[in-house]
Write a protein that holds these residues in place. Structure first.
Motif, PDB file in Angstrom:
ATOM      1  N   VAL A 153      -1.753  19.932  -7.401  1.00  0.00           N
ATOM      2  CA  VAL A 153      -2.421  20.891  -6.534  1.00  0.00           C
ATOM      3  C   VAL A 153      -1.478  21.590  -5.561  1.00  0.00           C
ATOM      4  N   ALA A 154      -0.222  21.148  -5.511  1.00  0.00           N
ATOM      5  CA  ALA A 154       0.687  21.716  -4.524  1.00  0.00           C
ATOM      6  C   ALA A 154       0.821  23.231  -4.669  1.00  0.00           C
ATOM      7  N   ALA A 155       0.746  23.703  -5.904  1.00  0.00           N
ATOM      8  CA  ALA A 155       0.908  25.133  -6.133  1.00  0.00           C
ATOM      9  C   ALA A 155      -0.238  25.931  -5.552  1.00  0.00           C
ATOM     10  N   ASN A 156      -1.327  25.239  -5.244  1.00  0.00           N
ATOM     11  CA  ASN A 156      -2.501  25.951  -4.738  1.00  0.00           C
ATOM     12  C   ASN A 156      -2.627  25.907  -3.223  1.00  0.00           C
ATOM     13  N   ILE A 157      -1.568  25.484  -2.542  1.00  0.00           N
ATOM     14  CA  ILE A 157      -1.658  25.322  -1.086  1.00  0.00           C
ATOM     15  C   ILE A 157      -2.062  26.625  -0.402  1.00  0.00           C
ATOM     16  N   SER A 158      -1.436  27.741  -0.782  1.00  0.00           N
ATOM     17  CA  SER A 158      -1.759  28.994  -0.124  1.00  0.00           C
ATOM     18  C   SER A 158      -3.227  29.323  -0.297  1.00  0.00           C
TER      19      SER A 158
ATOM     20  N   PHE B 272     -10.028  26.916   2.890  1.00  0.00           N
ATOM     21  CA  PHE B 272     -10.504  25.958   3.875  1.00  0.00           C
ATOM     22  C   PHE B 272     -10.297  26.426   5.314  1.00  0.00           C
ATOM     23  N   GLY B 273      -9.891  27.662   5.473  1.00  0.00           N
ATOM     24  CA  GLY B 273      -9.833  28.232   6.807  1.00  0.00           C
ATOM     25  C   GLY B 273      -8.792  27.641   7.716  1.00  0.00           C
ATOM     26  N   VAL B 274      -7.710  27.135   7.142  1.00  0.00           N
ATOM     27  CA  VAL B 274      -6.669  26.560   7.985  1.00  0.00           C
ATOM     28  C   VAL B 274      -5.409  27.441   7.951  1.00  0.00           C
ATOM     29  N   GLU B 275      -5.578  28.680   7.562  1.00  0.00           N
ATOM     30  CA  GLU B 275      -4.450  29.598   7.505  1.00  0.00           C
ATOM     31  C   GLU B 275      -3.837  29.740   8.905  1.00  0.00           C
ATOM     32  N   GLY B 276      -2.542  29.704   8.975  1.00  0.00           N
ATOM     33  CA  GLY B 276      -1.885  29.887  10.257  1.00  0.00           C
ATOM     34  C   GLY B 276      -1.640  28.598  11.002  1.00  0.00           C
ATOM     35  N   VAL B 277      -2.120  27.485  10.466  1.00  0.00           N
ATOM     36  CA  VAL B 277      -1.876  26.195  11.110  1.00  0.00           C
ATOM     37  C   VAL B 277      -0.382  25.928  11.103  1.00  0.00           C
ATOM     38  N   THR B 278       0.161  25.536  12.243  1.00  0.00           N
ATOM     39  CA  THR B 278       1.605  25.346  12.317  1.00  0.00           C
ATOM     40  C   THR B 278       2.000  23.876  12.322  1.00  0.00           C
ATOM     41  N   SER B 279       1.031  22.995  12.246  1.00  0.00           N
ATOM     42  CA  SER B 279       1.354  21.576  12.244  1.00  0.00           C
ATOM     43  C   SER B 279       1.923  21.167  10.897  1.00  0.00           C
ATOM     44  N   ALA B 280       2.437  19.928  10.856  1.00  0.00           N
ATOM     45  CA  ALA B 280       3.167  19.490   9.668  1.00  0.00           C
ATOM     46  C   ALA B 280       2.282  19.269   8.448  1.00  0.00           C
ATOM     47  N   PHE B 281       1.095  18.796   8.658  1.00  0.00           N
ATOM     48  CA  PHE B 281       0.277  18.398   7.510  1.00  0.00           C
ATOM     49  C   PHE B 281      -0.934  19.316   7.353  1.00  0.00           C
ATOM     50  N   GLU B 282      -1.284  19.550   6.113  1.00  0.00           N
ATOM     51  CA  GLU B 282      -2.391  20.463   5.809  1.00  0.00           C
ATOM     52  C   GLU B 282      -3.334  19.815   4.806  1.00  0.00           C
ATOM     53  N   LEU B 283      -4.565  20.282   4.842  1.00  0.00           N
ATOM     54  CA  LEU B 283      -5.571  19.753   3.920  1.00  0.00           C
ATOM     55  C   LEU B 283      -5.285  20.242   2.501  1.00  0.00           C
ATOM     56  N   PRO B 284      -5.071  19.315   1.565  1.00  0.00           N
ATOM     57  CA  PRO B 284      -4.879  19.775   0.173  1.00  0.00           C
ATOM     58  C   PRO B 284      -6.231  20.141  -0.436  1.00  0.00           C
ATOM     59  N   PRO B 285      -6.226  21.033  -1.410  1.00  0.00           N
ATOM     60  CA  PRO B 285      -7.503  21.386  -2.052  1.00  0.00           C
ATOM     61  C   PRO B 285      -8.000  20.252  -2.933  1.00  0.00           C
ATOM     62  N   LEU B 286      -9.308  20.257  -3.179  1.00  0.00           N
ATOM     63  CA  LEU B 286      -9.872  19.275  -4.098  1.00  0.00           C
ATOM     64  C   LEU B 286      -9.280  19.442  -5.500  1.00  0.00           C
ATOM     65  N   GLY B 287      -9.126  20.688  -5.892  1.00  0.00           N
ATOM     66  CA  GLY B 287      -8.624  20.960  -7.250  1.00  0.00           C
ATOM     67  C   GLY B 287      -9.749  21.134  -8.264  1.00  0.00           C
TER      68      GLY B 287
ATOM     69  N   ILE C   6     -18.769  17.722   2.337  1.00  0.00           N
ATOM     70  CA  ILE C   6     -18.617  17.162   3.686  1.00  0.00           C
ATOM     71  C   ILE C   6     -17.414  16.220   3.737  1.00  0.00           C
ATOM     72  N   HIS C   7     -17.286  15.418   2.689  1.00  0.00           N
ATOM     73  CA  HIS C   7     -16.202  14.430   2.646  1.00  0.00           C
ATOM     74  C   HIS C   7     -14.841  15.112   2.712  1.00  0.00           C
ATOM     75  N   HIS C   8     -14.684  16.148   1.922  1.00  0.00           N
ATOM     76  CA  HIS C   8     -13.394  16.851   1.893  1.00  0.00           C
ATOM     77  C   HIS C   8     -13.221  17.783   3.089  1.00  0.00           C
ATOM     78  N   ASP C   9     -14.174  18.657   3.286  1.00  0.00           N
ATOM     79  CA  ASP C   9     -14.002  19.734   4.281  1.00  0.00           C
ATOM     80  C   ASP C   9     -14.123  19.254   5.725  1.00  0.00           C
ATOM     81  N   LYS C  10     -14.876  18.193   5.933  1.00  0.00           N
ATOM     82  CA  LYS C  10     -15.066  17.694   7.305  1.00  0.00           C
ATOM     83  C   LYS C  10     -14.257  16.422   7.566  1.00  0.00           C
ATOM     84  N   HIS C  11     -14.533  15.395   6.768  1.00  0.00           N
ATOM     85  CA  HIS C  11     -13.872  14.107   7.037  1.00  0.00           C
ATOM     86  C   HIS C  11     -12.360  14.183   6.802  1.00  0.00           C
ATOM     87  N   HIS C  12     -11.974  14.649   5.623  1.00  0.00           N
ATOM     88  CA  HIS C  12     -10.533  14.691   5.346  1.00  0.00           C
ATOM     89  C   HIS C  12      -9.832  15.646   6.309  1.00  0.00           C
TER      90      HIS C  12
END
Ligand SMILES: [Fe+2]
Length: 238
Positions: free
Chosen positions: A19-24, A30-45, A62-68
């Motif tokens: 899934v790494a290729a799908n990060i962008s 998932f609405g996290v564009e522009g996040v400057t922190s080190a870690f990002e939510l990976p997509p479910l795939g 909910i599990h992915h988009d909220k909890h993770h």
């Protein structure tokens, strides 16, 4: 490529190859564009409803988009509080919990573990796969039969008191089943049983309560219909 992006890819390289290729794309989805922190939510795939009827779409969303996402956000907040941790990979962090400064040790353990565990779990879910050749050899060699393996895994998943995970780990060429509380995992230095994770099931209530309510056993039974044996085979071989 920004340094933080490189760190993220390094951090999750073992478990996010697919899934790494799908990060962008994920950032936009998932609405996290522009996040400057080190870690990002990976997509479910895959789509939220891909595991129906065994795991329902609402639970997956909910599990992915909220909890993770919350684990990722809180992990990044902890790292912001402790600059000495910046630039470390996720695996470096969780393999050395005892070395994490005390002010953020609990946060890294819980949220770093939560991020790693869920990133692994999403990839281990897929319908209609079958155990591969090496997986069958490993299971038969370690447990005697697939039936015994499933029984032991189910027993371990049912034996988690409260929230936690059951795992299949590889230790010295042999498969072992164990469980961990909360968001701990077998990579952590603090784990009772350590090894390379091959498969896992999330038995926090948030993973099944909407569909199964208090019937964890039914959720665990249903898991066999969505365990991604292809991924298991890849992990055993790698
Ligand atoms: Fe979870």
């Amino acid at each position: 490529m920004k340094a933080n992006r490189r760190n993220f890819l390094k951090a999750t390289s073992v478990i996010t190859l697919g899934v790494a290729a799908n990060i962008s794309k994920a950032e936009k989805v998932f609405g996290v564009e522009g996040v400057t922190s080190a870690f990002e939510l990976p997509p479910l795939g895959y789509n939220y409803d891909a595991l129906e009827p065994f795991i329902d779409a609402q639970t997956m969303q909910i599990h992915h988009d909220k909890h993770h996402l919350a684990y990722v956000t809180k992990l990044n907040e902890a790292i912001e509080k402790e600059p000495s941790l910046k630039g470390k990979s996720l695996e470096e962090l969780i393999k050395n919990i005892n070395a994490i400064p005390e002010n953020v040790r609990g946060a890294i353990r819980n949220h770093g573990g939560g991020h790693w565990n869920h990133s692994m779990f999403w990839q281990l879910l897929k319908k209609d796969t079958k155990p591969g050749e090496k997986t069958l050899v490993a299971i038969n060699g370690s447990f005697g039969s697939m039936e015994n393996f499933k029984k032991e895994f189910e027993k371990s998943a049912m034996g988690v008191f409260g929230s936690g995970w059951a795992w299949v780990i590889l230790v010295d060429g042999k498969l072992i089943i164990c469980n961990t509380p909360n968001q701990d995992n077998p990579l952590m230095d603090i784990a009772v049983k350590k090894g390379k994770p091959i498969a896992c099931i999330d038995v926090w209530e948030h993973a099944y309560y909407l569909k199964y309510q208090n019937k964890r056993a039914d959720y665990v039974q249903g898991f066999w219909n969505v365990l991604n044996w292809d991924k298991v085979e890849t992990l055993i071989n790698s």
